[in-house]
Scaffold this motif. Sequence first.
Motif, mmCIF file in Angstrom:
data_model
loop_
_atom_site.group_PDB
_atom_site.id
_atom_site.type_symbol
_atom_site.label_atom_id
_atom_site.label_comp_id
_atom_site.label_asym_id
_atom_site.label_seq_id
_atom_site.Cartn_x
_atom_site.Cartn_y
_atom_site.Cartn_z
ATOM 1 N N TRP A 37 46.140 58.565 35.292
ATOM 2 C CA TRP A 37 45.126 57.871 36.375
ATOM 3 C C TRP A 37 46.067 55.665 35.501
ATOM 4 C CZ3 TRP A 37 41.056 59.323 37.954
ATOM 5 C CH2 TRP A 37 39.901 57.434 37.650
ATOM 6 N N CYS A 38 45.165 55.737 36.805
ATOM 7 C CA CYS A 38 46.082 54.082 36.663
ATOM 8 C C CYS A 38 44.973 53.724 37.119
ATOM 9 C CB CYS A 38 46.406 53.764 37.332
ATOM 10 S SG CYS A 38 47.194 54.175 39.015
ATOM 11 N N LEU A 39 43.225 54.439 37.292
ATOM 12 C CA LEU A 39 42.462 52.966 37.739
ATOM 13 C C LEU A 39 41.687 52.661 36.795
ATOM 14 C CD1 LEU A 39 41.814 54.916 41.213
ATOM 15 C CD2 LEU A 39 42.506 52.770 40.694
ATOM 16 N N ARG A 40 40.566 52.059 36.959
ATOM 17 C CA ARG A 40 39.277 51.657 36.145
ATOM 18 C C ARG A 40 38.262 51.424 36.857
ATOM 19 N NH1 ARG A 40 39.846 46.062 34.689
ATOM 20 N NH2 ARG A 40 37.533 45.577 35.350
ATOM 21 N N LEU A 41 37.321 52.417 36.578
ATOM 22 C CA LEU A 41 36.422 53.005 37.083
ATOM 23 C C LEU A 41 34.976 51.762 36.609
ATOM 24 C CD1 LEU A 41 36.322 56.349 39.154
ATOM 25 C CD2 LEU A 41 37.114 53.835 39.357
ATOM 26 N N GLU A 42 34.109 50.752 37.469
ATOM 27 C CA GLU A 42 33.034 50.501 36.564
ATOM 28 C C GLU A 42 31.705 51.195 37.930
ATOM 29 O OE1 GLU A 42 33.206 48.186 33.923
ATOM 30 O OE2 GLU A 42 35.042 47.791 33.521
ATOM 31 N N LEU A 72 31.346 40.088 40.671
ATOM 32 C CA LEU A 72 31.909 39.399 40.605
ATOM 33 C C LEU A 72 32.960 39.087 38.874
ATOM 34 C CD1 LEU A 72 30.194 35.654 41.381
ATOM 35 C CD2 LEU A 72 32.008 36.944 42.798
ATOM 36 N N ALA A 73 32.438 40.118 38.596
ATOM 37 C CA ALA A 73 32.851 40.343 36.774
ATOM 38 C C ALA A 73 34.502 40.694 37.631
ATOM 39 C CB ALA A 73 32.231 40.246 36.305
ATOM 40 N N CYS A 74 33.512 42.154 38.337
ATOM 41 C CA CYS A 74 34.815 43.726 38.499
ATOM 42 C C CYS A 74 35.848 42.806 39.404
ATOM 43 C CB CYS A 74 34.360 43.941 39.142
ATOM 44 S SG CYS A 74 33.132 45.256 37.588
ATOM 45 N N GLY A 75 35.793 42.086 40.355
ATOM 46 C CA GLY A 75 36.828 40.682 40.758
ATOM 47 C C GLY A 75 36.868 41.379 42.045
ATOM 48 N N VAL A 76 35.671 41.642 42.216
ATOM 49 C CA VAL A 76 35.166 41.837 44.020
ATOM 50 C C VAL A 76 34.839 40.681 45.058
ATOM 51 C CG1 VAL A 76 34.034 42.796 45.857
ATOM 52 C CG2 VAL A 76 34.369 43.370 43.063
ATOM 53 N N GLY A 77 35.969 40.526 45.755
ATOM 54 C CA GLY A 77 36.136 39.438 46.318
ATOM 55 C C GLY A 77 34.392 38.693 47.371
ATOM 56 N N ARG A 78 34.634 37.354 48.034
ATOM 57 C CA ARG A 78 32.703 37.458 48.775
ATOM 58 C C ARG A 78 32.485 38.315 50.364
ATOM 59 N NH1 ARG A 78 28.646 35.133 45.872
ATOM 60 N NH2 ARG A 78 29.868 33.362 44.920
ATOM 61 N N PRO A 79 33.735 38.498 50.820
ATOM 62 C CA PRO A 79 33.027 39.495 52.247
ATOM 63 C C PRO A 79 32.682 40.741 51.580
ATOM 64 C CG PRO A 79 35.258 37.911 52.110
ATOM 65 C CD PRO A 79 35.000 37.615 51.117
ATOM 66 N N ARG A 119 36.562 50.219 41.808
ATOM 67 C CA ARG A 119 37.563 50.938 41.816
ATOM 68 C C ARG A 119 38.777 49.460 41.807
ATOM 69 N NH1 ARG A 119 38.377 56.328 42.214
ATOM 70 N NH2 ARG A 119 36.578 57.792 42.783
ATOM 71 N N VAL A 120 39.411 49.643 40.566
ATOM 72 C CA VAL A 120 39.586 48.163 39.984
ATOM 73 C C VAL A 120 41.207 49.051 40.150
ATOM 74 C CG1 VAL A 120 39.771 46.155 38.770
ATOM 75 C CG2 VAL A 120 37.879 46.245 39.404
ATOM 76 N N GLY A 121 41.983 48.655 40.684
ATOM 77 C CA GLY A 121 43.977 48.652 40.381
ATOM 78 C C GLY A 121 44.353 47.800 40.665
ATOM 79 N N GLU A 122 45.906 48.237 40.797
ATOM 80 C CA GLU A 122 46.721 47.291 41.330
ATOM 81 C C GLU A 122 46.181 46.451 42.324
ATOM 82 O OE1 GLU A 122 50.284 49.380 41.691
ATOM 83 O OE2 GLU A 122 50.713 49.602 39.445
ATOM 84 N N ALA A 123 45.776 46.622 43.598
ATOM 85 C CA ALA A 123 45.782 46.447 44.575
ATOM 86 C C ALA A 123 43.896 45.437 44.426
ATOM 87 C CB ALA A 123 45.265 47.083 45.530
ATOM 88 N N LEU A 124 43.245 45.796 45.473
ATOM 89 C CA LEU A 124 42.038 45.101 45.827
ATOM 90 C C LEU A 124 40.824 45.831 45.304
ATOM 91 C CD1 LEU A 124 42.163 42.619 49.076
ATOM 92 C CD2 LEU A 124 42.435 41.890 46.248
ATOM 93 N N ALA A 125 40.230 45.312 44.447
ATOM 94 C CA ALA A 125 39.003 46.201 44.023
ATOM 95 C C ALA A 125 38.458 46.828 44.830
ATOM 96 C CB ALA A 125 38.061 45.058 42.973
ATOM 97 N N GLU A 126 37.559 47.775 45.003
ATOM 98 C CA GLU A 126 37.207 49.222 45.716
ATOM 99 C C GLU A 126 35.735 48.840 45.676
ATOM 100 O OE1 GLU A 126 37.886 52.733 48.636
ATOM 101 O OE2 GLU A 126 38.875 52.382 46.792
ATOM 102 N N VAL A 127 34.811 48.789 46.690
ATOM 103 C CA VAL A 127 33.541 49.202 46.301
ATOM 104 C C VAL A 127 32.806 50.151 47.243
ATOM 105 C CG1 VAL A 127 31.120 47.900 46.325
ATOM 106 C CG2 VAL A 127 33.932 46.692 45.206
#
Length: 451
Positions: free
Chosen positions: A362-367, A386-393, A417-425
Amino acid sequence: RSASNERAGRRSRPAERAGRAPAPRLAAATPPPAFARLGQAAATFSAGAAPTSRATRRSAREDGRRDASTAGSPLTRTVVRVLEVVPTRLRIALAALVGLGLLLGAATVVQTVRRRRLERQRRRLIADVGVLQSALLPEIPEHIGGARVTAAYRPAEGLAAGGDFYDAFELPGGRTAVLVGDISGHGRDVVPLTALARYNLRAYLEAGLTPRATLHVAANVLAPHIGDRQVTIAAAIFDPGMGRLTYACAGHGPPLLLGTDATPVTACSSPPIGAGAPTGRRQTTIALAPGATACFHTDGLDEVPVASGRLGREGVAEELRAVGPEGDSAELLARIVRRSEHQPDDMAACIITALPGGADRWCLRLEELEVDAETLNSGWAERFLLACGVGRPHLGTALLEAREIVARDGTAVIEVRVGEALAEVRVAAPPAVMLPIERRPAGSSAAAEAG
């Protein structure tokens, strides 16, 4: 003529003496015995009543002092000689002071004995309270599911039971459930509330609810019973098959972590139960590989006074690192007690360590955050993204989807979903909170009714 008469008298006296016998004398009259005793009493009274002179009395006193000064021990003679020169009034005042000193000394002895007895009773009562509090806390086996679990509790200083509690038990699939909580206040009124909260929370987790749903349901159930008190809770489930730890907190801080680089997000944390606001809105899932450790604890550890002020979360983390993955919760509390000046609040801690053999993929972090219209309008949802690292778009798109779902269902769940790549919402409608019910085959129910 006078001369001749004198000579004639001299001549006649020898003749008289020679010629006749002298006349007999009358014997003295002897008084009766009663009169004799009366006379003796009168003589004694006259002798005793006879006044004595001042010089005679002074001489008698000096003779008595001299006899007293020459008799007895040297200390007695010294005291008597000193008192001889002390005036009578001063002597009386000194005697009164000595008596008062004796009374005060006796009172001090009595108070000392009473204080020692009360101190012994206080220690026994504190021990009894600690035993009562410990009786409400379960015995935790060392291994539960795929994790090593240790828990410890230490009551606060003073004669009052605290509201801290913990629990750990196994769930289906080899999973491990952990509960740590704190009910505000001390005293016997808190003890039944502690048992009520622990058993309810345990029942919800055993029924299959997620940690976030458990806190949400518990808030509605416990609110009518706790009055003006508040309850902080941390509920967690460790899944060794997936190598992940899912937890939700209500007024509680996130767990301290060892052996993992996960950094949980604390933005938009849920308030305690009884704070007058909805709770059970946040949930976090992190990786917990074999050998990694998570420590859940109450605020009693953070708030102990030390030389520099309060120990704080960083101080507790420092002590946890000193204990290490092989240490236990009792050792952690003991180190904190030695470091602190005193313990004004009770303390509870539960350490869970993933055992070898579990998954480490398991390599993800779910918020997760459940939002409503007020949360969206106040800007909380935006701060969370914003705290989870989600970009403006992606942020704007997620908020727009959340508003549409809230308008339809009342609330929406935003999952990042925060992983090695960008955060997914992901935004979805909240799942219905339903307690799983064991279903039996239709034939078995009919047979049961017939029987």
